[in-house]
Enzyme design. Structure first.
Site, PDB file in Angstrom:
ATOM      1  N   ASP A 404      -1.973  59.306   1.689  1.00  0.00           N
ATOM      2  CA  ASP A 404      -3.096  59.074   2.606  1.00  0.00           C
ATOM      3  C   ASP A 404      -4.341  58.693   1.807  1.00  0.00           C
ATOM      4  O   ASP A 404      -4.348  58.771   0.569  1.00  0.00           O
ATOM      5  CB  ASP A 404      -3.328  60.369   3.405  1.00  0.00           C
ATOM      6  N   GLU A 407      -7.064  53.737   0.710  1.00  0.00           N
ATOM      7  CA  GLU A 407      -7.716  52.412   0.889  1.00  0.00           C
ATOM      8  C   GLU A 407      -8.429  51.982  -0.382  1.00  0.00           C
ATOM      9  O   GLU A 407      -8.497  50.766  -0.609  1.00  0.00           O
ATOM     10  CB  GLU A 407      -8.687  52.479   2.068  1.00  0.00           C
ATOM     11  N   ASP A 478      -5.619  56.965  11.917  1.00  0.00           N
ATOM     12  CA  ASP A 478      -6.257  57.880  12.857  1.00  0.00           C
ATOM     13  C   ASP A 478      -6.551  57.242  14.202  1.00  0.00           C
ATOM     14  O   ASP A 478      -7.664  56.820  14.488  1.00  0.00           O
ATOM     15  CB  ASP A 478      -7.549  58.430  12.242  1.00  0.00           C
TER      16      ASP A 478
HETATM   17  C1  GLC Z   1      -6.779  61.444   7.363  1.00  0.00           C
HETATM   18  C2  GLC Z   1      -5.382  61.042   7.793  1.00  0.00           C
HETATM   19  C3  GLC Z   1      -4.818  62.107   8.710  1.00  0.00           C
HETATM   20  C4  GLC Z   1      -4.849  63.450   8.003  1.00  0.00           C
HETATM   21  C5  GLC Z   1      -6.245  63.795   7.540  1.00  0.00           C
HETATM   22  C6  GLC Z   1      -6.294  65.073   6.700  1.00  0.00           C
HETATM   23  O1  GLC Z   1      -7.639  61.454   8.446  1.00  0.00           O
HETATM   24  O2  GLC Z   1      -5.356  59.788   8.392  1.00  0.00           O
HETATM   25  O3  GLC Z   1      -3.519  61.769   9.105  1.00  0.00           O
HETATM   26  O4  GLC Z   1      -4.383  64.447   8.867  1.00  0.00           O
HETATM   27  O5  GLC Z   1      -6.776  62.746   6.761  1.00  0.00           O
HETATM   28  O6  GLC Z   1      -5.497  64.968   5.583  1.00  0.00           O
END
Ligand code: GLC
Length: 764
Positions: A404, A407, A478
């Site tokens: 995650d 980017e 998200d």
């Molecule tokens: C980001 C991710 C989400 C995750 C969060 C905490 O918002 O896109 O899926 O739960 O971070 O790690």
């Protein structure tokens, strides 16, 4: 460019010299021609692994006003002005350079007005800088444009503009958001049933205007670079996708359990909570293969650590869960906590593995752990180091890694463009390496999992670049518990599929905001064929597990998970076929019905393979909906009722129903219901024939290793002719063929065939 002076040919490269410039046409394959201005520079690509240039025969004809390059599949014409047009082998125009002047978009805005509006925080469209790297193509009246990865909005991207700059922004996505998490500068045009592809392989910030500025043309431009792109012609969208995924790679065969249901939340943060989720899934008979651990399993958000206060028996807990068929996937973010004494940080600093300021010091921004530094994933050495760190996870029994924030996200403002990130062994900039950060991180994670486990790596990534499909499955980031995001899940996943990402999914139920029982129910129905099937929700939102909303929601949710598990072999077969064809699992109707104008823009129906058509309800308080069935004979999946295609029907769809249709003549594998995927116990398989006659090719292997690459798989030909079923093993390399196979035909009769080891065949 004016007047062709000379044409030279060397290998696959045709170089046309004009009075004031040079145009290169490289015949990559019979379907793909690379177009480049200026002195030829093959360069290197993150999307394309290895040399894909084939010694494909081609012909060059030079006229006084044009140069024509012809292959078995296409014709590229470069005229005296340097304009380039693509035709298919039959001479049908596919995509042509636009020759007229561009018109500025009318905004009726003075500089003073713009400044005033900006003072209140209005986000005004940036005036696009003049750019040498500009490709403008004719847009035909009825042309449809698809692809571009994860862009917001509906199926046909025509009329909108998009930016390629991987961006983490949790604000609800609407049509006005030009950029999301992914950069896939590949698009497919469909005009009058004819398809072509354009691939702009640049990691720089780039911009697509797909007919917003003018309905006469669309254009691409990037911040830096010269005109350099690939023209792709193929037989329809499947042909274009086959060629594009030949170039950039195909979604590899996943481990079979990754097609099972996955339950997630930010966060299941203690041992007890994770066990509770696992127990509830089993208690409520909700088939489930995976639980995800979000950031709170870590010690202070330090990657490659576990919080032993909350997970005191991590490795043994994971092994106990594995016995119940629950695999654990953990999140790993790229940001490494700036924390002297923490081994990952110390090692990275000592070995110079993090991105740097221009003065050579380590660059620091902030993510979940607070002050954090960024591994410089463009370098092989950094990827190898990261891959080795994955061992910490696999040693504990972690089955897959969820990448995650890659980017990469930065909480203390955007990372400045000039921060030093490497491009291979060369120092480069954040601006150039930003859009491939998630790609390189995915590759490192893939390599680590493969090395440590020998199994097919399960990597999920939020940020990707074209070609990342070789390493990672993706989710769409998200979203929110909003009906519009449920509606968009269909075009979003379909366009990701048309961008090479066959393995993709949304956060079922919605990530941000509170879901409702009705929204969650409709979401699981619409998502039940999403290749990645995961319910995930944000911290502080209403609990979103399927049993939180009462018996009715739970019952419907279970009914659809059971449908998914019955059909997992169909999905697995589609994945296997996709490794050869590049075709995704979830397909917009246009893939198989290119001549059908109605199909071209459908946003609320999709095909699963070629044989199933799902038409989920995507609006509240709805008990019926209009379903368009494309040409052919269809039948209701649930009742068998026949429908003629080429028209629409009003279909009843109360809250617990998903309108689902099978192509008449389709045969689908229908496995016995289990609570999780366990290939070792698969001794029998069923098939359902929708009609009296049909054929199907089924693939079987161990579901986890790479042994299939050297022939360790079985292939079955299933035929039903006038109600009589026959099964033949056409390839036998996997030692556990099914002992029995059942085939149900349309009239309800079930035929059982038994394996005869002596002859290696199936008998009634
Ligand atoms: C980001 C991710 C989400 C995750 C969060 C905490 O918002 O896109 O899926 O739960 O971070 O790690």
């Amino acid at each position: 460019m004016k007047a062709i002076q000379s044409v030279e040919q060397e290998g696959q490269l045709v170089t046309i010299t004009y009075a004031d410039g040079q145009l290169n046409l490289q015949v990559v394959t019979p379907q793909i021609v690379r177009v480049q201005h200026g002195p030829w520079q093959p360069g290197h690509s993150y999307a394309i692994a290895g040399d894909k240039v084939q010694a494909a025969p081609y012909q060059v004809d030079r006229g006084s006003q044009e140069v024509v390059v012809t292959t078995a599949a296409l014709k590229v014409v470069a005229d005296a002005e340097g304009f380039v047009d693509l035709f298919d082998a039959a001479g049908t125009p596919l995509v042509q350079d636009f020759r007229g002047p561009r018109h500025a978009l009318a905004r009726d805005l003075s500089k003073a007005q713009a400044d005033l509006a900006a003072a209140e925080g209005h986000d005004l469209a940036q005036v696009e800088a003049a750019n040498a790297n500009l490709v403008v193509k004719v847009l035909h009246e009825h042309e449809h444009l698809y692809g571009l990865g994860d862009k917001a909005g509906f199926m046909d991207k025509r009329g909108y503009e998009y930016d390629m700059w991987n961006t983490d922004n949790p604000v609800p996505q609407l049509e006005n958001r030009t950029r999301l998490y992914k950069t896939v500068p590949f698009m497919i045009g469909l005009n009058d049933g004819h398809a072509y592809g354009l691939f702009f392989d640049s990691t720089e910030r780039s911009h697509f205007d797909l007919g917003k500025e003018s309905s006469d043309y669309f254009y691409y431009t990037s911040a830096i670079g010269t005109v350099d792109y690939y023209l792709i012609a193929g037989a329809g969208i499947p042909g274009v996708l086959e060629a594009y995924t030949y170039l950039t790679g195909r979604t590899p065969l996943p481990q079979k359990w990754t097609l099972g249901y996955q339950q997630s939340r930010w966060s299941y943060g203690t041992e007890a909570q994770v066990n509770y989720i696992a127990d509830k899934m089993r208690e409520y008979r909700l088939p489930c293969d995976v639980i995800h651990l979000d950031i709170d399993y870590m010690d202070g958000y330090r990657v490659f650590t576990v919080d032993h206060n909350h997970f005191p028996h991590f490795a043994s807990q994971l092994s106990d869960l594995a016995k119940k068929g629950i695999k654990i996937v953990t999140i790993i973010d790229p940001g490494v906590k700036e924390d002297p004494g923490y081994h990952v940080y110390d090692e990275g600093v000592a070995q110079g593995l993090f991105a740097k300021n221009t003065d050579g010091s380590v660059y620091v921004n902030a993510v979940w752990p607070g002050a954090a530094v960024y591994p410089d994933f463009g370098r092989a050495k950094v990827r190898d180091w990261w891959a080795n760190n994955v061992k910490f996870l696999t040693d504990n029994g972690v089955a897959g890694v969820w990448n995650d924030m890659n980017e990469p996200a930065s909480f203390k403002g955007e990372i400045p463009d000039d921060i030093v990130f490497s491009d291979g062994d060369q120092p480069s900039t954040h601006a150039t390496m930003h859009n491939v950060y998630g790609h390189n991180m995915s590759q490192a994670t893939y390599d680590g999992l493969r090395e440590q486990t020998g199994k097919r790596p399960f990597v999920i990534s939020r940020a990707v670049y074209a070609g990342s499909q070789k390493y990672a499955t993706v989710w769409t980031g998200d979203n929110h518990s909003l009906w519009v995001h449920l509606q968009w899940s269909v075009p979003l996943l379909c366009n990701l599929g048309l961008s090479g990402f066959a393995f993709a999914g949304t956060d079922i139920g919605g990530f941000g905001s509170d879901t409702t029982p009705e929204l969650l129910t409709r979401w699981i129905e619409a998502a039940i064929f999403s290749p990645l099937l995961r319910n995930h929700s944000a911290i502080g939102t209403r609990a979103q597990e399927p049993w939180r909303f009462g018996e009715k929601t739970l019952g419907t949710y279970r009914k659809f998970l059971e449908l998914r598990y019955h059909l997992i072999d169909y999905l697995y077969d589609l994945f296997e076929a996709g490794t050869r064809t590049g075709l995704p699992v979830m397909r917009p109707l246009a893939v198989h019905y290119p001549q059908d104008e109605r199909a071209a823009t459908i946003n609320d129906e999709f095909l699963v393979g070629a044989d199933l058509l799902a038409a989920p309800v995507l609006t509240p308080n709805t008990a019926e909906r209009l379903v368009y069935l494309p040409a052919g004979e269809w039948c209701d999946f649930w009742t068998g009722k026949a429908y003629a295609g080429g028209r629409s029907y009003v279909i009843a769809a109360p809250l617990d129903a998903l309108p689902l249709f099978a192509r008449v003549g389709a045969i689908l594998p229908w496995r016995p219901l289990t609570q999780y995927v366990d290939v070792a116990t698969e001794t029998t398989l069923g098939f359902k024939c929708f009609g009296n006659t049909g054929t199907y090719s089924h693939y079987q292997d161990d579901g986890e290793s790479f042994a299939y690459e050297t022939g360790a798989y079985n292939r079955y030909a299933v035929t039903v002719q006038n109600g009589a079923a026959k099964v033949t093993l056409t390839h036998q390399g996997y030692a556990k063929p099914y002992q029995t196979i059942t085939v149900a035909v349309a009239d309800g009769a079930v035929q059982t065939l038994t394996y005869d080891a002596a002859t290696g065949s199936y008998r009634a």
